[in-house]
Design a protein around this motif. Sequence first.
Motif, PDB file in Angstrom:
ATOM      1  N   ASP A   7       0.831  -1.202   0.000  1.00 22.13           N
ATOM      2  CA  ASP A   7       0.000   0.000   0.000  1.00 22.13           C
ATOM      3  C   ASP A   7       0.865   1.252   0.000  1.00 22.13           C
ATOM      4  N   ARG A  29       4.475  -6.314   7.693  1.00 20.86           N
ATOM      5  CA  ARG A  29       3.075  -6.055   7.976  1.00 20.86           C
ATOM      6  C   ARG A  29       2.986  -4.842   8.894  1.00 20.86           C
ATOM      7  N   PRO A  31       0.927  -1.984  11.365  1.00 22.75           N
ATOM      8  CA  PRO A  31      -0.087  -2.159  12.427  1.00 22.75           C
ATOM      9  C   PRO A  31      -1.518  -2.218  11.902  1.00 22.75           C
ATOM     10  N   ASP A  32      -1.784  -1.595  10.736  1.00 22.03           N
ATOM     11  CA  ASP A  32      -3.146  -1.640  10.183  1.00 22.03           C
ATOM     12  C   ASP A  32      -3.394  -2.908   9.354  1.00 22.03           C
ATOM     13  N   ALA A  33      -2.488  -3.881   9.449  1.00 22.45           N
ATOM     14  CA  ALA A  33      -2.603  -5.191   8.792  1.00 22.45           C
ATOM     15  C   ALA A  33      -2.379  -5.146   7.283  1.00 22.45           C
ATOM     16  N   ARG A  34      -1.859  -4.052   6.769  1.00 24.36           N
ATOM     17  CA  ARG A  34      -1.496  -3.986   5.348  1.00 24.36           C
ATOM     18  C   ARG A  34       0.013  -4.138   5.202  1.00 24.36           C
ATOM     19  N   GLU A  36       3.617  -3.007   4.076  1.00 29.11           N
ATOM     20  CA  GLU A  36       4.294  -1.735   3.850  1.00 29.11           C
ATOM     21  C   GLU A  36       5.751  -1.985   3.498  1.00 29.11           C
TER      22      GLU A  36
END
Length: 196
Positions: A7, A29, A31-34, A36
């Motif tokens: 993302d 991964r 913290p918002d589960a995407r 990076e």
Amino acid sequence: ALHFDLDRCPEFAPSNPARPTERLVVVRRAPDARNEGALLRWGLVPPFAKDLSYGTRHAINARAETIDKLPSFRAAFRGRRCLVPAKAYYEGSARTGRRQIFRVALKNRDPIGMAGLWESWTSPAGEVVETYTIITCEANALVAQVQDKPEKRMPVILHKKDYASWLDPANPDFAALKALLVPFPAQEMLVTPART
């Protein structure tokens, strides 16, 4: 970004070849589960280390066989796994009498996703430095034939289908994760002379 389902990714200048202590992009991964991309220093420094030199002295690479046992890597293996992207990596050999560099890549030209671990270290002055290491395993037959060292090793290259489970910090199946840390199939790789 497409291959690793990113993302976001920081601006960076590709390094060829990459060298330890450089800040390079790894995939982890958020913290918002995407997924990076993040710029981390190559050479893992665990929280208990006294200074950054620990990374270059002890943790440029981590052996797959012991990452769940050694204090330097155990906590990172349990929750801070990453991928180290590359187009290829290089092997040096002096088997022919002079130093020859070989380029190791995938036959299908996809990017390589090497298995890695990352850590956050805080200096005595309070500076936070994020670092990583590349996990290695026994070399496959193709890579082993160009190496001149007694012990033949290679980076663990993960299949794309395994990226999500490797990156998931909540994945509790450590036995299954460790089972991924095996030599990539030789028939899917390409080794070519790069330079002498």
